[in-house]
Design a protein around this motif. Structure first.
Motif, PDB file in Angstrom:
ATOM      1  N   THR A  60     -11.610  49.680 -12.503  1.00 16.11           N
ATOM      2  CA  THR A  60     -12.365  48.720 -12.909  1.00 16.11           C
ATOM      3  C   THR A  60     -12.225  47.328 -13.098  1.00 16.11           C
ATOM      4  O   THR A  60     -13.353  46.670 -12.996  1.00 16.11           O
ATOM      5  N   VAL A  61     -11.137  47.119 -13.822  1.00 13.99           N
ATOM      6  CA  VAL A  61     -10.417  46.397 -14.532  1.00 13.99           C
ATOM      7  C   VAL A  61     -10.871  44.778 -12.226  1.00 13.99           C
ATOM      8  O   VAL A  61     -10.945  44.128 -13.474  1.00 13.99           O
ATOM      9  N   HIS A  62      -9.841  45.782 -11.726  1.00 14.95           N
ATOM     10  CA  HIS A  62      -9.775  45.179 -10.096  1.00 14.95           C
ATOM     11  C   HIS A  62     -11.795  44.439 -10.035  1.00 14.95           C
ATOM     12  O   HIS A  62     -10.929  44.088 -10.224  1.00 14.95           O
ATOM     13  N   ILE A  63     -12.006  45.347 -10.083  1.00 15.31           N
ATOM     14  CA  ILE A  63     -13.662  44.672  -9.216  1.00 15.31           C
ATOM     15  C   ILE A  63     -13.559  43.703 -10.308  1.00 15.31           C
ATOM     16  O   ILE A  63     -14.505  43.233  -9.473  1.00 15.31           O
ATOM     17  N   ALA A  64     -13.393  43.570 -11.385  1.00 12.33           N
ATOM     18  CA  ALA A  64     -14.618  42.478 -12.787  1.00 12.33           C
ATOM     19  C   ALA A  64     -13.431  41.342 -11.667  1.00 12.33           C
ATOM     20  O   ALA A  64     -14.026  39.994 -11.788  1.00 12.33           O
ATOM     21  N   MET A  65     -12.612  41.744 -11.768  1.00 11.46           N
ATOM     22  CA  MET A  65     -11.630  40.439 -11.238  1.00 11.46           C
ATOM     23  C   MET A  65     -11.866  40.403  -9.788  1.00 11.46           C
ATOM     24  O   MET A  65     -11.975  38.600  -9.579  1.00 11.46           O
ATOM     25  N   LEU A  66     -12.345  40.956  -9.099  1.00 12.86           N
ATOM     26  CA  LEU A  66     -12.666  40.094  -7.777  1.00 12.86           C
ATOM     27  C   LEU A  66     -13.548  39.993  -7.506  1.00 12.86           C
ATOM     28  O   LEU A  66     -13.979  38.923  -6.829  1.00 12.86           O
ATOM     29  N   ASP A  67     -15.332  40.198  -8.768  1.00 15.38           N
ATOM     30  CA  ASP A  67     -16.495  39.679  -8.634  1.00 15.38           C
ATOM     31  C   ASP A  67     -16.106  38.435  -9.242  1.00 15.38           C
ATOM     32  O   ASP A  67     -16.602  37.023  -8.533  1.00 15.38           O
ATOM     33  N   ARG A  68     -14.933  38.259  -9.871  1.00 18.15           N
ATOM     34  CA  ARG A  68     -15.092  36.362 -10.611  1.00 18.15           C
ATOM     35  C   ARG A  68     -14.487  35.722  -9.326  1.00 18.15           C
ATOM     36  O   ARG A  68     -14.732  34.350  -9.422  1.00 18.15           O
ATOM     37  N   THR A  69     -13.606  36.367  -8.583  1.00 21.32           N
ATOM     38  CA  THR A  69     -12.770  35.151  -7.362  1.00 21.32           C
ATOM     39  C   THR A  69     -13.972  35.281  -7.279  1.00 21.32           C
ATOM     40  O   THR A  69     -13.744  33.996  -5.858  1.00 21.32           O
ATOM     41  N   ASN A  70     -14.914  36.315  -6.439  1.00 17.54           N
ATOM     42  CA  ASN A  70     -15.774  35.796  -5.258  1.00 17.54           C
ATOM     43  C   ASN A  70     -16.679  34.358  -5.529  1.00 17.54           C
ATOM     44  O   ASN A  70     -16.951  33.021  -4.822  1.00 17.54           O
ATOM     45  N   TYR A  71     -16.548  34.300  -6.934  1.00 18.09           N
ATOM     46  CA  TYR A  71     -17.821  33.484  -7.882  1.00 18.09           C
ATOM     47  C   TYR A  71     -16.941  31.699  -7.766  1.00 18.09           C
ATOM     48  O   TYR A  71     -17.743  30.677  -7.290  1.00 18.09           O
ATOM     49  N   VAL A  72     -16.014  31.902  -8.130  1.00 19.30           N
ATOM     50  CA  VAL A  72     -14.803  30.604  -8.168  1.00 19.30           C
ATOM     51  C   VAL A  72     -14.955  30.343  -6.549  1.00 19.30           C
ATOM     52  O   VAL A  72     -14.952  29.652  -6.032  1.00 19.30           O
ATOM     53  N   LEU A  73     -13.948  31.474  -5.610  1.00 17.90           N
ATOM     54  CA  LEU A  73     -14.670  31.014  -4.204  1.00 17.90           C
ATOM     55  C   LEU A  73     -15.599  30.128  -4.043  1.00 17.90           C
ATOM     56  O   LEU A  73     -15.874  29.863  -2.556  1.00 17.90           O
TER      57      LEU A  73
END
Length: 101
Positions: A60-73
């Motif tokens: 679940t923590v990694h999903i939140a990080m991936l969401d943030r990464t997608n936003y930054v990318l």
């Protein structure tokens, strides 16, 4: 009038009592062993649930990080287009200007 029991009757009552006591002791021991085995099984299952829960929480923590990464990318991609256009204009200007950079 009180009738005294015979020695054979007393011996029989004691023998039956001891035999019943032994049977009850064996049954209680078997039941306690069954309870112990069930408790161990419950502990094992609870431990597996705890471990799996920690894995789910980690994912679940990694999903939140991936969401943030997608936003930054997404922001980087938007800027990269502008940088690519600017680079193309610079390259075109250098070609038409005939000079060196």
């Amino acid at each position: 009038m009180v009738v005294a029991p015979s020695a054979q009757t007393v011996s029989l009552v004691w023998s039956v009592s001891i035999l019943l006591g032994l049977v009850v002791t064996v049954v209680v021991a078997l039941l306690l062993q069954a309870i112990l085995n069930t408790a161990r099984l419950i502990l094992k299952v609870a431990s597996n649930i705890w471990t799996d829960g920690q894995r789910v929480a980690n994912n679940t923590v990694h999903i939140a990080m991936l969401d943030r990464t997608n936003y930054v990318l997404g922001g980087i991609l938007a800027e990269a287009g502008a940088v690519a256009q600017a680079s193309a204009r610079i390259a075109e200007a250098v070609r038409h200007g005939g000079g060196t950079a």
